[in-house]
Design an enzyme around this catalytic site. Structure first.
Site, PDB file in Angstrom:
ATOM      1  N   ASN A   1       0.873  -1.175   0.000  1.00  0.00           N
ATOM      2  CA  ASN A   1       0.000   0.000   0.000  1.00  0.00           C
ATOM      3  C   ASN A   1       0.909   1.224   0.000  1.00  0.00           C
ATOM      4  OD1 ASN A   1      -1.814   2.036   0.499  1.00  0.00           O
ATOM      5  ND2 ASN A   1      -2.363   1.366   2.577  1.00  0.00           N
TER       6      ASN A   1
ATOM      7  N   LYS B   1       0.204   4.244  -0.347  1.00  0.00           N
ATOM      8  CA  LYS B   1      -0.444   5.461   0.170  1.00  0.00           C
ATOM      9  C   LYS B   1      -0.130   6.633  -0.776  1.00  0.00           C
ATOM     10  CE  LYS B   1      -0.272   3.398   4.669  1.00  0.00           C
ATOM     11  NZ  LYS B   1      -0.324   3.544   6.105  1.00  0.00           N
TER      12      LYS B   1
ATOM     13  N   HIS C   1      -9.787   1.425   4.537  1.00  0.00           N
ATOM     14  CA  HIS C   1      -8.541   1.625   5.288  1.00  0.00           C
ATOM     15  C   HIS C   1      -8.790   2.618   6.421  1.00  0.00           C
ATOM     16  CE1 HIS C   1      -4.440   2.775   6.237  1.00  0.00           C
ATOM     17  NE2 HIS C   1      -4.057   1.653   5.656  1.00  0.00           N
TER      18      HIS C   1
ATOM     19  N   GLU D   1      -7.121   5.009   7.463  1.00  0.00           N
ATOM     20  CA  GLU D   1      -6.859   6.420   7.101  1.00  0.00           C
ATOM     21  C   GLU D   1      -8.061   7.001   6.364  1.00  0.00           C
ATOM     22  OE1 GLU D   1      -3.043   5.744   5.241  1.00  0.00           O
ATOM     23  OE2 GLU D   1      -2.258   5.229   7.221  1.00  0.00           O
TER      24      GLU D   1
ATOM     25  N   GLU E   1      -5.994  -4.728  10.350  1.00  0.00           N
ATOM     26  CA  GLU E   1      -5.001  -3.683  10.566  1.00  0.00           C
ATOM     27  C   GLU E   1      -5.333  -2.926  11.854  1.00  0.00           C
ATOM     28  OE1 GLU E   1      -2.787  -2.536   6.749  1.00  0.00           O
ATOM     29  OE2 GLU E   1      -4.488  -1.210   6.977  1.00  0.00           O
TER      30      GLU E   1
ATOM     31  N   GLY F   1       1.906   2.302  10.743  1.00  0.00           N
ATOM     32  CA  GLY F   1       2.904   3.372  10.646  1.00  0.00           C
ATOM     33  C   GLY F   1       3.553   3.738  11.964  1.00  0.00           C
TER      34      GLY F   1
ATOM     35  N   SER G   1       2.874  -2.102  10.446  1.00  0.00           N
ATOM     36  CA  SER G   1       4.312  -2.175  10.734  1.00  0.00           C
ATOM     37  C   SER G   1       4.921  -3.549  10.441  1.00  0.00           C
ATOM     38  CB  SER G   1       4.585  -1.739  12.175  1.00  0.00           C
ATOM     39  OG  SER G   1       4.173  -0.397  12.368  1.00  0.00           O
TER      40      SER G   1
END
Ligand code: PGA
Length: 276
Positions: A20, A22, A106, A108, A183, A189, A228
């Site tokens: 991904n 991003k 996701h 985000e 996730e 991250g 991560s």
């Protein structure tokens, strides 16, 4: 919580590693990275590999990745087929560019762009209608985990999608090999990876949630872990019985790291599972 193993099935699923990217990259850096991956992954025959790149670079991904063993996909899709939706990308636009996968829901998107369980379910429906394999993300925040709410949150996210699928849509999603990604928001991250046991426990829970709808489907659906993941921890995560690979953010931008993660998926598959 331990579910009976006969419900879960053997780990006969092919590992899947999804990068991904991003909102990272440019024409030049993408070309370097993709060319490195094309070379590095070409011998890895036992698992599946995907890069989900920013929309403006899908055409570039297509030019470089066609006829390789790396698929490409989008990072989101709009629920509408077409129309006055400035800035949105339709599912048919992704398939037009040769995408076979799309990331949905996701964290985000949920946290920064106000998406929710309902819009995630609508996007899932739009993706499968267009023939895209959805990679549906679920996961709890640290506050939710600390409050003991991980399973409640994940169940809500799973059920919103599963309940929205009629039998026909569910069959189509299975035909397209739908993927779920666990996730944990606190692991994305942050450098804090879920322990293999924490990941396994939620993956098993997700599989059981699918089994309530269809036990056979549950044993086939790939559930990948994200948060991560790096070369150093991929093996301990991917060997867990219900972890079928990974959704890789930061480490997917580094050719050596991503290749090493793909190598783990490939070699574990060769040793523990039936290769296709
Ligand atoms: P990360 O991101 O690997 O950088 O934690 C994973 C993701 O957001 O999909």
């Amino acid at each position: 919580m331990n579910w009976p193993t006969e419900l879960i099935g053997q780990k006969m699923r092919r590992n899947l590693v999804v990068g991904n990217w991003k909102m990272h990259g440019n024409m030049q850096s993408n070309q370097l990275l993709l060319n490195r991956l094309i070379k590095g992954l070409s011998g890895f025959k036992n698992a599946d590999y995907v890069v989900c790149v920013p929309s403006p670079y899908l055409f570039q991904a297509r030019l470089l990745l066609e006829n390789t063993n790396i698929a490409w996909g989008g990072q989101n899709v709009n629920q509408h087929e077409q129309g006055a939706f400035t800035g949105a990308v339709a599912a048919n636009m992704l398939t037009d560019l040769g995408c076979t996968y799309v990331i949905l829901g996701h964290s985000e998107r949920r946290n920064l762009f106000y998406e929710n369980n309902l819009t995630a379910a609508a996007r899932f429906d739009a993706a499968i209608k267009a023939g895209l394999t959805p990679i549906m993300c679920v996961g709890e925040t640290v506050a939710e985990r600390d409050a003991g709410l991980t399973e409640v949150i994940v169940a809500g996210q799973m059920d919103a999608v599963l309940a929205s699928l009629g039998d026909k849509e569910f069959a189509k999603a299975m035909e397209l090999n739908m993927v779920f990604a666990y996730e944990p928001v606190w692991a994305i991250g942050s450098g804090k990876t879920a322990s293999p046991e924490q990941a396994q426990s939620v993956h098993q829970f997700i599989r059981h949630r699918i089994a309530r709808r269809n036990a056979e489907a549950a044993s086939k659906v790939r559930i990948i872990y994200g948060g991560s993941v790096k070369a150093a921890n991929a093996e301990e995560l991917f060997t867990m019985p219900d972890v079928d690979g990974g959704l890789i953010g930061g480490a997917s931008l580094n050719a050596d790291e991503f290749e090493a993660i793909c190598q783990v998926a490939n070699s574990l598959q060769a040793s523990t599972c039936l290769a296709e």
